[in-house]
Design an enzyme around this catalytic site. Structure first.
Site, PDB file in Angstrom:
ATOM      1  N   GLY A  73       0.816  -1.209   0.000  1.00 43.27           N
ATOM      2  CA  GLY A  73       0.000   0.000   0.000  1.00 43.27           C
ATOM      3  C   GLY A  73       0.852   1.262   0.000  1.00 43.27           C
ATOM      4  N   ASN A 156      -7.962   4.524   8.332  1.00 41.98           N
ATOM      5  CA  ASN A 156      -7.416   3.427   9.129  1.00 41.98           C
ATOM      6  C   ASN A 156      -7.528   3.679  10.633  1.00 41.98           C
ATOM      7  OD1 ASN A 156      -5.377   5.289   7.850  1.00 41.98           O
ATOM      8  ND2 ASN A 156      -4.133   4.508   9.538  1.00 41.98           N
ATOM      9  N   CYS A 330       2.216   6.003  17.621  1.00 46.57           N
ATOM     10  CA  CYS A 330       2.826   6.991  18.510  1.00 46.57           C
ATOM     11  C   CYS A 330       3.860   6.307  19.389  1.00 46.57           C
ATOM     12  CB  CYS A 330       1.798   7.752  19.331  1.00 46.57           C
ATOM     13  SG  CYS A 330       0.739   6.738  20.338  1.00 46.57           S
TER      14      CYS A 330
HETATM   15  C1  LIG Z   1      -1.815  -0.369   5.953  1.00 47.50           C
HETATM   16  C2  LIG Z   1      -2.125   0.867   5.212  1.00 47.50           C
HETATM   17  C3  LIG Z   1      -1.215   1.410   4.298  1.00 47.50           C
HETATM   18  C4  LIG Z   1       0.159   0.845   4.086  1.00 47.50           C
HETATM   19  O1  LIG Z   1       0.114  -0.381   3.396  1.00 47.50           O
HETATM   20  P1  LIG Z   1       1.387  -1.359   3.459  1.00 47.50           P
HETATM   21  O2  LIG Z   1       0.983  -2.456   2.517  1.00 47.50           O
HETATM   22  O3  LIG Z   1       1.486  -1.814   4.875  1.00 47.50           O
HETATM   23  O4  LIG Z   1       2.556  -0.604   2.977  1.00 47.50           O
HETATM   24  C5  LIG Z   1      -1.587   2.545   3.596  1.00 47.50           C
HETATM   25  N1  LIG Z   1      -2.788   3.106   3.792  1.00 47.50           N
HETATM   26  C6  LIG Z   1      -3.698   2.620   4.657  1.00 47.50           C
HETATM   27  C7  LIG Z   1      -5.017   3.287   4.790  1.00 47.50           C
HETATM   28  C8  LIG Z   1      -3.397   1.483   5.404  1.00 47.50           C
HETATM   29  O5  LIG Z   1      -4.290   1.007   6.266  1.00 47.50           O
END
Ligand SMILES: *Cc1c(COP(=O)(O)O)cnc(C)c1O
Length: 385
Positions: A73, A156, A330
């Site tokens: 992501g 998230n 944090c």
């Molecule tokens: C987990 C997450 C990411 C990062 O994704 P990775 O695959 O862990 O690099 C980015 N955006 C949101 C909203 C996420 O929950």
């Protein structure tokens, strides 16, 4: 005596689904070829790669050439933002980026760097007290000189779902690319790119029972782009490096399972989640739900407790066997309220006492009951005054 461990942090990551692991296995050893090789071994790997691309494209309702495989992501967000911002400045002179203060750090720190080191102007659209963007605020700020708009699909930390379709339509009217980080959303909601008017979409497999370290970016044909990682010509010259075939196969399998089962899973999660929210607000004094009460991820509950040390609460919960999160990364010893909780206007006395509880395939009502049983006492023990 070992205490039973209860995992309530599915927004951080999920366990790999056994069916996904089975689909991946042959591509580690038997079918190990490099998809760029001309010979039989390469063809076998390339066929698996392209089959995976077809599956993901079909689920999003897009053309396979519009799917770029990445390492997750975070990389998808970086490629979408850096790749289109630099290309659109180069070709069209666009140097403004519109985003929000409730983005994941993969977006937030990326636009921050583009502003600090690369001369882009970043404008943060306001969000309301549940972290939603008002489409009218986007309408007021958007002009043709905008390089891109990046707004998170589902948050998230606080679970809130944004009105991405309206936001996407406004961007379309102005010919400005709209990127959305759908890493959380893709695990729980249908992501139909066309009805939602999305131009770039980031997903990551480990949030939907796939492997860590693999993701994809949907990037619509015609959006100006340039690679962020240079080297070989893989992924339509947009992401150099030999593709991680077993992980990509695993992502296609897990995304397919996630998208085909989202409505049953959501109904089940929502029921458990609502029991959890009700229980927490009933039993814990000075507790508030953060994020939208209804327009939120179905597995997601997040709270703040006034006058509580959130880190201490997490440690007490862990000692009692419950794995939860504060929702943000944090640091222990240096308590700072999260950017997201600040952006929705919470004062420090509340924002420092945050708790995120996210449910998934393994969660049961018994686990929720056990959690509700211990939480009030632990919150009390984590009071700062
Ligand atoms: C987990 C997450 C990411 C990062 O994704 P990775 O695959 O862990 O690099 C980015 N955006 C949101 C909203 C996420 O929950």
């Amino acid at each position: 005596m070992t205490i039973p461990r209860i995992y309530l942090d599915y927004a951080a990551t999920t366990p790999l689904d056994k069916r996904v692991l089975a689909a991946m296995m042959p591509f580690f050893s038997d079918h190990f070829g490099n998809p760029s090789s001309i010979h039989f071994y390469g063809q076998q790997a390339e066929a698996a790669l392209e089959r995976s691309r077809d599956i993901i494209a079909a689920l999003l309702g897009v053309h396979p050439d519009e799917i770029v495989f990445t390492s997750g992501g975070t990389e998808s967000d970086n490629l979408a933002i850096r790749g289109s911002a630099f290309a659109r400045r180069e070709k069209l002179g666009c140097r403004r980026i519109l985003t929000t203060r409730v983005e994941h750090h993969a977006v937030y720190h990326t636009v921050e760097q583009l502003a600090e080191l690369h001369g882009f102007e970043v404008e943060f659209l306001p969000v309301d007290s549940v972290g939603k963007v008002d489409p009218d605020d986007l309408r007021k700020s958007i002009l043709k000189d905008v390089a891109l708009v990046s707004i998170i699909f589902a948050n998230n930390e606080i679970g809130t779902i944004n009105p991405v379709r309206e936001l996407g339509e406004i961007c379309r009217e102005h010919g400005v690319p709209f990127h959305t980080d759908a890493v959380q959303a893709a695990a729980h909601l249908p992501i139909d790119v066309n009805t939602l008017a999305l131009d770039m979409v980031s997903i990551g497999a480990h949030k939907f029972y796939g492997p860590k370290g693999v993701g994809a970016l949907y990037i619509q044909k015609g959006i100006e782009r340039m690679p962020v990682q240079t080297g070989g010509g893989q992924e339509f010259n947009l992401r150099a490096g030999t593709q991680n075939v077993p992980y990509i196969v695993g992502m296609a399998e897990s995304f397919s399972l996630a998208q085909s089962t989202h409505s049953e899973r959501s109904a089940r999660n929502r029921k458990l989640r609502d029991n959890l929210i009700e229980g927490v607000l009933d039993r814990v004094p000075r507790a508030k739900l953060t994020g939208h009460p209804v327009d939120r991820l179905p597995n997601h509950a997040s709270f703040v407790f006034e006058g509580v040390d959130g880190n201490r609460l997490l440690m007490l919960l862990d000692a009692a066997g419950f794995a939860c999160s504060s929702g943000s990364a944090c640091k222990v010893g240096d308590p700072k309220p999260s950017d997201v909780l600040k952006a929705i206007g919470l004062p420090d006395e509340w924002a420092l006492g945050s708790l995120r509880v996210t449910l998934g395939s393994g969660t049961t009502q018994e686990e929720i009951d056990a959690f509700l049983e211990v939480l009030p006492r632990l919150v009390q023990n984590a009071q700062t005054r």
